[in-house]
Write a protein that holds these residues in place. Structure first.
Motif, PDB file in Angstrom:
ATOM      1  N   PRO A  46     -53.678  -5.806  22.466  1.00 39.52           N
ATOM      2  CA  PRO A  46     -53.400  -4.606  22.137  1.00 39.52           C
ATOM      3  C   PRO A  46     -52.631  -4.760  20.710  1.00 39.52           C
ATOM      4  N   ASP A  47     -52.740  -3.489  19.885  1.00 38.12           N
ATOM      5  CA  ASP A  47     -52.194  -3.664  18.636  1.00 38.12           C
ATOM      6  C   ASP A  47     -50.456  -3.480  19.078  1.00 38.12           C
ATOM      7  N   PRO A  48     -49.486  -4.265  18.502  1.00 38.94           N
ATOM      8  CA  PRO A  48     -48.398  -4.085  18.826  1.00 38.94           C
ATOM      9  C   PRO A  48     -47.512  -2.717  18.666  1.00 38.94           C
ATOM     10  N   GLU A  49     -48.336  -1.990  17.642  1.00 39.12           N
ATOM     11  CA  GLU A  49     -47.291  -0.664  17.500  1.00 39.12           C
ATOM     12  C   GLU A  49     -48.089   0.591  18.125  1.00 39.12           C
ATOM     13  N   ILE A  50     -49.268   0.402  18.231  1.00 39.28           N
ATOM     14  CA  ILE A  50     -50.009   1.441  19.016  1.00 39.28           C
ATOM     15  C   ILE A  50     -50.605   0.660  20.306  1.00 39.28           C
ATOM     16  N   PRO A  51     -50.113   0.222  21.089  1.00 38.55           N
ATOM     17  CA  PRO A  51     -50.701  -0.459  22.072  1.00 38.55           C
ATOM     18  C   PRO A  51     -51.856   0.031  22.908  1.00 38.55           C
ATOM     19  N   VAL A  52     -52.255   1.387  22.748  1.00 37.49           N
ATOM     20  CA  VAL A  52     -53.277   1.742  23.726  1.00 37.49           C
ATOM     21  C   VAL A  52     -54.635   1.395  23.199  1.00 37.49           C
ATOM     22  N   ILE A  53     -54.447   0.802  21.696  1.00 36.21           N
ATOM     23  CA  ILE A  53     -56.050   0.441  21.334  1.00 36.21           C
ATOM     24  C   ILE A  53     -55.744  -1.228  20.996  1.00 36.21           C
ATOM     25  N   SER A  54     -56.837  -1.630  21.075  1.00 41.22           N
ATOM     26  CA  SER A  54     -56.997  -3.286  20.661  1.00 41.22           C
ATOM     27  C   SER A  54     -57.057  -3.436  19.546  1.00 41.22           C
ATOM     28  N   LEU A  55     -56.910  -5.016  18.981  1.00 46.01           N
ATOM     29  CA  LEU A  55     -57.165  -5.315  17.801  1.00 46.01           C
ATOM     30  C   LEU A  55     -58.551  -5.394  17.120  1.00 46.01           C
ATOM     31  N   THR A  56     -59.513  -5.354  18.229  1.00 49.68           N
ATOM     32  CA  THR A  56     -60.840  -5.007  17.693  1.00 49.68           C
ATOM     33  C   THR A  56     -61.233  -3.704  17.829  1.00 49.68           C
ATOM     34  N   ASP A  57     -60.699  -2.823  18.485  1.00 48.03           N
ATOM     35  CA  ASP A  57     -60.713  -1.235  18.078  1.00 48.03           C
ATOM     36  C   ASP A  57     -60.244  -0.852  16.857  1.00 48.03           C
ATOM     37  N   LEU A  58     -59.248  -1.449  16.474  1.00 45.12           N
ATOM     38  CA  LEU A  58     -58.474  -1.139  15.007  1.00 45.12           C
ATOM     39  C   LEU A  58     -59.322  -1.756  13.773  1.00 45.12           C
ATOM     40  N   GLY A  59     -60.470  -2.607  14.115  1.00 45.71           N
ATOM     41  CA  GLY A  59     -61.236  -2.916  13.200  1.00 45.71           C
ATOM     42  C   GLY A  59     -60.542  -4.045  12.261  1.00 45.71           C
ATOM     43  N   ILE A  60     -59.354  -4.715  12.538  1.00 39.28           N
ATOM     44  CA  ILE A  60     -58.886  -5.780  11.765  1.00 39.28           C
ATOM     45  C   ILE A  60     -59.332  -7.039  11.977  1.00 39.28           C
ATOM     46  N   ILE A  61     -60.231  -7.283  12.850  1.00 37.75           N
ATOM     47  CA  ILE A  61     -60.678  -8.562  13.131  1.00 37.75           C
ATOM     48  C   ILE A  61     -62.225  -8.489  12.556  1.00 37.75           C
ATOM     49  N   ARG A  62     -62.301  -9.373  11.299  1.00 35.98           N
ATOM     50  CA  ARG A  62     -63.397  -9.270  10.513  1.00 35.98           C
ATOM     51  C   ARG A  62     -64.681 -10.026  10.893  1.00 35.98           C
ATOM     52  N   GLU A  63     -64.160 -11.376  11.208  1.00 41.74           N
ATOM     53  CA  GLU A  63     -65.401 -12.173  11.843  1.00 41.74           C
ATOM     54  C   GLU A  63     -64.608 -13.733  12.486  1.00 41.74           C
ATOM     55  N   VAL A  64     -65.690 -14.241  13.149  1.00 42.29           N
ATOM     56  CA  VAL A  64     -65.257 -15.739  13.498  1.00 42.29           C
ATOM     57  C   VAL A  64     -66.230 -16.496  12.609  1.00 42.29           C
ATOM     58  N   ARG A  65     -65.488 -17.363  11.625  1.00 44.00           N
ATOM     59  CA  ARG A  65     -66.306 -18.083  10.840  1.00 44.00           C
ATOM     60  C   ARG A  65     -66.368 -19.391  11.311  1.00 44.00           C
ATOM     61  N   PRO A  66     -67.560 -19.983  11.600  1.00 43.43           N
ATOM     62  CA  PRO A  66     -67.916 -21.273  12.249  1.00 43.43           C
ATOM     63  C   PRO A  66     -67.514 -22.484  11.027  1.00 43.43           C
ATOM     64  N   GLY A  67     -66.998 -23.536  11.697  1.00 41.53           N
ATOM     65  CA  GLY A  67     -66.653 -24.540  10.901  1.00 41.53           C
ATOM     66  C   GLY A  67     -65.750 -25.358  11.718  1.00 41.53           C
ATOM     67  N   SER A  68     -65.319 -26.244  10.972  1.00 42.29           N
ATOM     68  CA  SER A  68     -64.430 -27.360  11.802  1.00 42.29           C
ATOM     69  C   SER A  68     -62.928 -27.331  10.822  1.00 42.29           C
ATOM     70  N   PRO A  69     -61.960 -26.668  11.189  1.00 38.00           N
ATOM     71  CA  PRO A  69     -62.061 -25.913  12.238  1.00 38.00           C
ATOM     72  C   PRO A  69     -62.495 -24.612  12.075  1.00 38.00           C
ATOM     73  N   ALA A  70     -63.021 -23.937  13.188  1.00 39.92           N
ATOM     74  CA  ALA A  70     -63.567 -22.243  12.910  1.00 39.92           C
ATOM     75  C   ALA A  70     -62.284 -21.623  12.727  1.00 39.92           C
ATOM     76  N   GLU A  71     -62.670 -20.473  12.173  1.00 40.06           N
ATOM     77  CA  GLU A  71     -61.420 -19.514  11.717  1.00 40.06           C
ATOM     78  C   GLU A  71     -61.779 -17.955  12.327  1.00 40.06           C
TER      79      GLU A  71
END
Lengths: 176, 240
Positions: A33-58
């Motif tokens: 959940p978003d810490p300030e508006i816990p009804v929505i998740s971090l992915t709902d909020l659109g703040i997770i851009r991508e998972v970048r492969p690599g070592s380490p992945a990011e």
């Protein structure tokens, strides 16, 4: 399938791995959940851009507002979720560009905000049609007879409004 | 209106970061003292946006300096003469009208300056500016609305906002030194439009006071830093 894979083959196998990892991380973070508006998740909020492969992945994230005080709490929550899922190697990276916009809030996220009593931001399309901010729709009674009380509310991302029909004050997610 | 700015990127990041940091501190002094709760929240929120911008700029300045200093080290462990903020941002709050005028002058400048910075070839600076512009649009609008409300209000409020303009006006020249001079006509047009709406006009030219960009500050900055840096100076690098 032979293990002597062609480069193309190995490339697509790696891409499949990367897709698998990205999917796993996104599923994981859709439960954080978003810490300030816990009804929505971090992915709902659109703040997770991508998972970048690599070592380490990011995991690449972006802040809503430059000074959002929840940024540190968000990073801690992501770290905890990744560690608990055995993905301790994945690093978290913050990137500002392109700048976050409320258009990245998912449709599910908008519905959850509304049910929670926060008027969701209009879509970019609606804003373009209206050439500016329309009156917010009261999340309590659905009336469009509403009025802005203050452009700044309880968090940087929200403004204070009130409904002229049911007289309830409410938060509105600011469109940026 | 594209132009190149010849300041070193590290110096520019320091200036813009210090502007945001110092004004953020001033705005937070209003917390608990503003005329209404809504205004209290607004000023703190604007301060928070600025603090975030300061953190991005100063971290980047520290990275370019490559001497192991991050935003916290730059904010808490430099002395007055090492700060490069413009004098306008360090001026005391005065009454509410003066703080509003200071905010309007600064935010209107920041908006123009960051539009230029957003076109910069430096991807980090451009990203910080592009992000900040979304926030600054709200700051300018908030401050401009208050300038109009006060100027077009009572005799008393008009008098106070006029005093605020007169106080802040001598610090405006510093915003437009060097290559930033090109931004002045657009700034004056923006400010004049709001002042006219408020029943006021741009003041007559005065001899501007400058020096902040070179680290020569008014007496007020030292007092501000004494408060802002107190804990870190007593307990260097304390963490919690």
């Amino acid at each position: 399938m032979s293990s002597a894979a062609t480069p193309t083959h190995s490339g697509s196998a790696m891409a499949a791995d990367a897709n698998g990892l990205a999917e796993r991380v996104f599923t994981l973070l859709s439960a954080v959940p978003d810490p300030e508006i816990p009804v929505i998740s971090l992915t709902d909020l659109g703040i997770i851009r991508e998972v970048r492969p690599g070592s380490p992945a990011e995991v690449v994230i972006t802040p809503t507002y430059s000074g959002c005080p929840a940024s540190i709490a968000i990073q801690l929550s992501i770290r905890q979720a990744l560690d608990a899922a055995g993905l301790a190697d994945i690093q978290i990276r913050t990137e500002l560009s392109p700048a976050w916009t409320t258009d990245w809030i998912s449709e599910a996220g908008r519905q959850k905000l509304l049910a929670y009593g926060i008027a969701p931001p209009e879509s970019a399309e609606a804003r373009l049609k209206l050439k500016g901010d329309a009156p917010a729709i009261c999340p309590q009674c659905g009336s469009a007879r509403t009025q802005e009380i203050s452009r700044y509310g309880s968090t940087p991302c929200k403004a204070l409004w009130r409904c002229l029909d049911c007289a309830e004050p409410f938060d509105r997610f600011k469109c940026i | 209106m594209s132009q190149t700015f010849t300041l070193s990127p590290a110096e520019l990041a320091l200036r813009l970061g210090d502007d945001a940091l110092i004004l953020s501190h001033r705005l937070c002094e209003w917390c608990g003292h503003a005329p209404t709760l809504e205004v209290d929240l607004a000023l703190s929120n604007i301060g928070l946006d600025l603090l975030g911008q300061a953190q991005f700029f100063l971290n980047y300045a520290g990275e370019m300096e490559n001497a192991g200093r991050d935003a916290d080290a730059l904010a808490y462990h430099r002395d007055e003469h090492e700060f490069k903020n413009c004098l306008l941002t360090e001026q005391p709050n005065g009454d509410f009208a003066r703080s509003i005028v200071r905010q309007f002058f600064f935010s209107a400048w920041q908006q123009l300056r960051f539009h230029e910075l957003a076109k910069s070839g430096d991807a980090t600076m451009a990203a910080i500016a592009t992000k900040a512009l979304k926030e600054i649009a709200y700051h300018v609008q908030f401050a401009a609305e208050w300038v109009v409300r006060l100027g077009d209000g009572t005799e008393e409020s008009k008098c106070r906002v006029a005093d605020g303009i007169s106080w802040s006006w001598r610090f405006v020249d510093e915003l437009f030194t060097g290559e930033d001079a090109a931004l002045r006509p657009a700034w004056e047009a923006r400010v004049r439009a709001t002042l006219n709406e408020a029943g006021l006009d741009l003041p007559a030219p005065v001899r501007g006071i400058t020096g902040g960009r070179e680290g020569r500050h008014s007496e007020y900055l030292g007092h501000l830093l004494a408060e802002m840096q107190y804990v870190q100076r007593c307990h260097p690098n304390a963490q919690w």
